[in-house]
Design a protein around this motif. Structure first.
Motif: not given
Lengths: 201, 231
Positions: A94, A141, B13-14, B17, B20, B29, B36, B100, B104, B107-108
């Motif tokens: 992101t 976001y 993955i993007f 995201t 979500l 989440n 992950c 959240r 994130y 996933l990142g």
């Protein structure tokens, strides 16, 4: 085509600036985390990052100030995000989106002056545009709209101040110092200068 | 995970995201976060490294929990006496925001820790047609990164030798670092051009990054799974 417009020299400079700032961002990220942890018990955690948020616009304003071409800010910010991604930043994928949005904001700031004025004022405007852009993005976001408007307004105000200090003031001073050293003489920013001061090292 | 095509993995993955980001679903989440973690462990990522990386994220997540808990959108004033009662909605608000941060980051890191950096750039160039001038520009900059860190250490020492103490993220360090950055990028681009690099001609690839059926399956499964769960 993009390849016609951008010289390799510009692209490598943007990528190297991106790398420098990717490292800076990582350092500042931990600084912000420290501030955030200190503020956590009070529920003021997001302010930890607001204070230093302007740092995240610096790559873009500095690149635009040196290269002075439309698109330089956007591309540098995205490249910095790509390098951050490569460095294994937890923000991950992101980051690319965030980098793109911030770059777009800075780009808009300079476009308002038709890429003709590069001074403290235009850099500050660019920083504030980036702050607004990224704030709108975060509102959705990170779902900040779940937080109270009072808190959000406070956050935005501090972010503006931070954008002025980092993306405006510090970036401008750094670039002026950089010009004086003479390393930029082949870029637009250095071209206007005739006299080059002798480096006292 | 390690063998997947980087661009397919990026998309796989993007897009989840982004999905979500559009929903409030702490349980979703957290379950994605757990998946992950499992995938990371299956990809033979060192557990110690994982713990180290997740420590700041857990702190950030706790920070967000308290922010969400104290500053709900319904409450007008920043700190309101009603918020101190354990109302379900305040806790829920806090959970939504803090889970959240976790998901994130999960996933990142799943992407960052299982992807070869050089392959990522090659894949961006070959599959997404990133202009080669940018691909090689990034690679050049990426490869001087170790020198940059060395230079950073030297610059700080140079300041200290002159009796100036600089904090690790001091703006004073920025100018000398940028001088080096500009000089190097000039030298690099001259070196690249003198070796015959030309961004405007089509080039052949020595390392070809392929896309197989498994690579295509990954984004389909992740995006599909997310869509099924949400709607």
């Amino acid at each position: 085509m993009v390849e016609q417009k951008w010289k390799l020299r510009d692209v490598v400079l943007m990528a190297v600036l991106g790398t420098v700032f990717a490292a800076v961002y990582l350092g500042v990220f931990y600084l912000g985390l420290g501030l955030q942890t200190a503020l956590t018990p009070f529920g003021f955690a997001p302010f930890g990052f607001e204070i230093i948020y302007g740092v995240w616009f610096m790559a873009a304003t500095i690149a635009a100030y040196i290269i002075r071409k439309p698109g330089a800010a956007l591309i540098t910010e995205v490249l910095a995000a790509v390098i951050e991604l490569m460095m294994g930043n937890a923000g991950g994928v992101t980051l690319l989106l965030a980098g793109f949005i911030q770059g777009l904001g800075v780009e808009l700031g300079f476009a308002l002056f038709r890429y003709k004025r590069f001074n403290l004022f235009s850099m500050t405007v660019a920083g504030i545009c980036a702050a607004v852009f990224i704030f709108i993005y975060e509102l959705f976001y990170l779902q900040y709209y779940l937080l109270s408007p009072v808190l959000l307004t406070g956050q935005l105000m501090i972010r503006f101040l931070s954008a002025f200090i980092f993306a405006g003031l510090i970036s401008k001073l750094t670039c002026d110092g950089l010009t004086k050293t003479g390393v930029l003489k082949s870029y637009s920013i250095g071209r206007g200068r005739v006299e080059i001061e002798v480096l006292q090292d | 995970m390690n063998a997947l095509n980087p661009v397919c993995k990026l998309i796989g993955i993007f897009v989840p995201t982004l999905i979500l980001a559009a929903v409030h679903h702490p349980i979703l989440n957290i379950s994605v976060f757990v998946i992950c973690l499992l995938l990371l462990l299956m990809s033979r990522v060192r557990v110690k490294l994982l713990l180290l990386l997740f420590l700041p994220i857990i702190l950030a997540s706790i920070g967000m929990f308290f922010t969400g808990y104290h500053f709900q959108v319904e409450s007008g004033a920043p700190v309101n006496a009603d918020n101190w009662q354990m109302t379900g909605s305040a806790v829920w608000n806090g959970l939504t925001l803090s889970s959240r941060v976790l998901v994130y980051a999960g996933l990142g890191l799943l992407f960052a820790l299982t992807t070869n950096k050089i392959d990522l750039i090659r894949s961006l160039q070959q599959q997404l047609h990133l202009p080669s001038i940018f691909a090689y520009g990034i690679l050049a900059a990426w490869n001087i990164f170790p020198n940059l860190m060395e230079e950073y250490r030297k610059t700080r020492l140079a300041f200290r030798a002159r009796g100036v103490y600089t904090s690790p993220v001091s703006p004073t360090l920025l100018k000398p670092m940028l001088v080096k950055a500009v000089l190097w990028s000039n030298a690099l681009s001259i070196a690249m051009e003198s070796k015959g690099f030309n961004g405007s001609v089509k080039r052949t690839e020595f390392y070809v990054i392929r896309v197989g059926w498994k690579d295509l399956l990954f984004p389909v499964v992740t995006i599909g799974g997310m869509v099924v769960f949400v709607f």
